[in-house]
Design an enzyme around this catalytic site. Structure first.
Site, PDB file in Angstrom:
ATOM      1  N   ALA A  69      37.927  40.588  44.961  1.00  0.00           N
ATOM      2  CA  ALA A  69      37.866  42.015  44.689  1.00  0.00           C
ATOM      3  C   ALA A  69      36.464  42.375  44.220  1.00  0.00           C
ATOM      4  CB  ALA A  69      38.895  42.390  43.618  1.00  0.00           C
ATOM      5  N   GLY A 112      40.997  37.974  45.372  1.00  0.00           N
ATOM      6  CA  GLY A 112      41.687  38.866  46.290  1.00  0.00           C
ATOM      7  C   GLY A 112      41.475  38.508  47.746  1.00  0.00           C
ATOM      8  N   GLU A 115      44.072  35.977  48.441  1.00  0.00           N
ATOM      9  CA  GLU A 115      45.384  36.635  48.485  1.00  0.00           C
ATOM     10  C   GLU A 115      45.564  37.426  49.778  1.00  0.00           C
ATOM     11  OE1 GLU A 115      46.728  37.527  43.994  1.00  0.00           O
ATOM     12  OE2 GLU A 115      44.764  38.362  44.514  1.00  0.00           O
ATOM     13  N   GLU A 135      40.875  34.017  38.758  1.00  0.00           N
ATOM     14  CA  GLU A 135      41.183  35.184  37.926  1.00  0.00           C
ATOM     15  C   GLU A 135      41.297  34.860  36.441  1.00  0.00           C
ATOM     16  OE1 GLU A 135      42.485  36.407  42.063  1.00  0.00           O
ATOM     17  OE2 GLU A 135      42.567  34.576  40.854  1.00  0.00           O
TER      18      GLU A 135
END
Length: 254
Positions: A69, A112, A115, A135
């Site tokens: 992200a 992310g 993911e 994370e």
């Protein structure tokens, strides 16, 4: 058909006969996933929900899939942003697309980005690809799917290790533990390998593929009822009769 760029969003779309190729295109940010890219992915999902086709998702820049992200944006998000499921919602939507999806990963797929790869049905990567969930080291959790998709892929104990430590998984280990389906040696082989996998998928009946994906992704409580209803629909499908007739005729000639 044809290619259309989405310059402001960081997503480039190439519509082909039976599939859509979507390329992340924010090389200056290592393909970090920001709100514009999330919106572009929602728009792509809307198109594939309205007109179901196969999807090939990849990173546009050689040697980069997605570095995670956008940390600059992520740092400023608050609890209401978390509850809005900004990344999680679009990854869930990708997971639920009607037709199978393949992701082609070259280089890092972190946070992310990893993911996003887990949200696809099948994963192909290069030997220099690696995956990781850092994370917890940033003071948050992997909240866009890794806590439930990663255990389903590699098992609970292995997933907990990776989520707790943030350790990176290289391509060889990813193949060994079932995180990816295929590894290619050279980056130039990646997209041909991903397309070849989709070519094999495309040999199946479109309706059978859709119902098979629906059945595999359904909760355990839905079985065997969902399987029986799906099979009943397929048994009445003209495509099933044609394919089985072709098979029997080929066998009788051999």
């Amino acid at each position: 058909m044809g290619e259309r760029g989405e310059g402001v969003t960081g997503l480039r779309i190439d519509e082909q006969a039976d599939r859509v190729v979507a390329m992340l295109d924010r090389p200056e940010k290592r393909n970090a996933i920001d709100v514009d890219l999330v919106q572009a992915l929602h728009e792509l999902c809307a198109e594939l929900e309205a007109r179901p086709r196969l999807l090939l998702l990849t990173g546009g820049a050689e040697g980069i899939f997605a570095g995670g992200a956008d940390i600059g944006q992520l740092r400023e998000r608050d609890r209401l942003d978390a509850l809005a499921a900004i990344n999680s919602a679009v990854f869930t939507r990708i997971r639920a697309l009607p037709m199978p999806t393949v992701v082609a990963v070259d280089g890092p797929a972190l946070g992310g980005g990893a993911e996003l790869a887990y949200a696809c049905d099948l994963r192909v990567c290069t030997s220099r690809a690696f995956f990781g969930q850092p994370e917890v080291r940033l003071g948050i959790l992997a909240g866009a799917g890794a806590t439930h998709r990663l255990p389903a892929l590699v098992g609970e104990a292995r997933a907990k290790e990776l989520l707790f430590t943030g350790r990176r998984v290289d391509a060889a280990e990813a193949l060994r533990i079932g995180l990816v389906n295929q590894v290619v040696t050279e980056p130039a082989e990646l997209l041909p390998a991903a397309h070849a996998l989709l070519d094999e998928v495309a040999k199946g009946s479109a309706l059978a593929l859709r119902l098979t994906k629906l059945a595999v992704d359904a909760p355990a409580a839905a079985h065997p009822h969902l399987d029986l209803v799906s099979q009943a629909v397929l048994f009445e499908d003209e495509e099933k009769h044609r394919r089985m007739t072709d098979f029997l005729e080929r066998r009788s000639r051999s």
